[in-house]
Write an enzyme that holds these catalytic residues in place. Structure first.
Site, PDB file in Angstrom:
ATOM      1  N   THR A   3      49.808  38.385  45.182  1.00  0.00           N
ATOM      2  CA  THR A   3      50.716  38.803  44.116  1.00  0.00           C
ATOM      3  C   THR A   3      51.063  40.275  44.282  1.00  0.00           C
ATOM      4  OG1 THR A   3      49.744  37.217  42.591  1.00  0.00           O
ATOM      5  CG2 THR A   3      51.017  39.023  41.626  1.00  0.00           C
TER       6      THR A   3
ATOM      7  N   CYS B 151      32.962  56.590  54.963  1.00  0.00           N
ATOM      8  CA  CYS B 151      32.743  55.199  55.383  1.00  0.00           C
ATOM      9  C   CYS B 151      31.797  55.074  56.575  1.00  0.00           C
ATOM     10  CB  CYS B 151      34.091  54.558  55.733  1.00  0.00           C
ATOM     11  SG  CYS B 151      35.248  54.489  54.363  1.00  0.00           S
TER      12      CYS B 151
ATOM     13  N   HIS C  36      45.567  57.487  48.173  1.00  0.00           N
ATOM     14  CA  HIS C  36      44.500  58.198  47.460  1.00  0.00           C
ATOM     15  C   HIS C  36      44.043  59.454  48.199  1.00  0.00           C
ATOM     16  CE1 HIS C  36      40.717  57.255  49.729  1.00  0.00           C
ATOM     17  NE2 HIS C  36      41.426  56.236  50.179  1.00  0.00           N
TER      18      HIS C  36
END
Length: 377
Positions: free
Chosen positions: A234, A320, A198
């Site tokens: 998954t 962050c 990203h």
């Protein structure tokens, strides 16, 4: 809106979105399943992983797909430390690291690991000679970011990797989140390397950790089967395909994109240097995508609010970081706490336009003259 926070997040490239949607529609099975739909999904997953590996100079079995760079950093740092605790509990890093690195190190420190932080020189780079003196027989990890997210400083990773050849028990983890797609780099000499698509036009919720073949990590996530024993869950085929496409676009166009951003950076540096109370904190050798500034007497958060009120998006430290604390990176190079509290970051992209910079400079001038007060106050 004038978006100048590309180092926090770059909007997804339309070609990446198309690749993601195509894969999600075409491969509906769980890649862990043995039926035909699962086999098709598994095959596409393997193709995407092979593409990522080839672009990064790694082997397919050295690619671990994660939910982002934060998970990748935690997996590498905690995984190496815990798998190497029979060798030692000494780690070396820097005060410039992203919160996902420094936070992981703090967690290990609370569990008994010893952490040494390298000094930062005036140009923002780590002191490699000090690293040489700090290395010990029980040093199991050196963790360093290739490009600092606040200043844009480029660290001498190849030199560090060469130094560590004499310490085979010590691993090198590199957070390359702000480097991939911005500068040429290599996986050579590095044990683990993290990044997030990203940051260069990929999708949020996707990350990559390259792990040198033969290196053992203790997993963060235990449980179900996946594409690797080091990260259960998954397999997300669409995200893998999107990551591969974003990486392809970023690396194929790296030099052209960099030239555009360098021109933007040069223009901003020249224009902003005319303001006597403004200080440019990013060193001359920083990547052009990041320009860290401070205005005397104006907290970074206040500058951000004033600019945001006028439609300009910039960042105070990295997205962050903890609010209302001085930038550790800026303090490390300036040794000036007030300056570190006053710092904020512009981050640019090849998508940034000259018209956007015109508008930003006009708005900045207004904010500067009005003491960065918000409209209506």
């Amino acid at each position: 809106m004038i978006y100048l926070d590309y180092s926090a997040n770059m909007p997804a490239d339309p070609e990446v979105l198309e690749a993601f949607c195509t894969a999600e529609r075409a491969f509906i099975g769980n890649a862990n399943s043995n039926h035909v739909a699962g086999q098709q999904a598994r095959s596409e997953m393997e193709r995407a992983v092979q593409a990522i590996a080839a672009r990064m100079g790694a082997l397919p079995e050295e690619v671990i797909l994660t939910s982002g760079a934060s998970e990748a950093n935690n997996l590498a740092i905690k995984g190496i430390a815990r798998a190497s605790r029979h060798v030692g509990r000494h780690i070396i890093s820097t005060p410039l690291e992203h919160a996902s690195v420094s936070g992981a190190l703090t967690a290990l420190q609370e569990q008994g690991w010893e952490i040494d932080l390298l000094d930062i020189r005036r140009d923002g780079t780590v002191d490699v000679e000090q690293l040489r003196t700090l290395l010990r027989k029980d040093t199991v990890l050196v963790a360093v970011g290739w490009v600092d997210s606040e200043l844009g400083t480029v660290q001498p990773v190849p030199e560090i990797a060469s130094l560590l050849k004499a310490f085979p028990q010590c691993r090198l983890h590199v957070d390359a989140t702000q480097a991939v797609g911005k500068i040429p780099l290599s996986f050579e000499g590095v044990d683990t390397l993290s990044f997030a698509p990203h940051k260069f036009g990929g999708l949020n919720g996707s990350g990559v950790l390259l792990k040198r073949r033969g290196l053992v990590l203790e997993p963060l996530i235990h449980g179900g089967a996946s594409t690797t024993i080091y990260r259960s869950g998954t397999p997300a085929v669409g995200l893998a395909v999107a990551a591969a496409r974003a990486l392809e676009l970023a690396l194929e166009n790296l030099e052209d994109r960099r030239a555009v951003v360098q021109a933007h950076n040069d223009r901003l540096r020249a224009a902003l240097s005319a303001y006597p109370k403004l200080r440019i904190n990013s060193p001359a050798g920083a990547v052009p995508h990041i320009l860290n500034l401070s205005v005397e007497g104006v907290r970074g958060a206040a500058a951000q609010r004033a600019l945001s009120a006028r439609g300009v998006c910039v960042s105070v430290k990295s997205a962050c970081s903890v609010e209302n604390t001085p930038s550790r990176a800026v303090y490390a190079v300036s040794h000036d706490r007030k300056n570190a509290l006053n710092s904020w970051r512009i981050s640019l992209s090849h998508r940034t336009t000259a018209a956007e910079l015109d508008a930003f400079l006009s708005i900045f001038d207004e904010c500067y003259r009005e003491g960065f007060s918000c409209p209506g106050n």
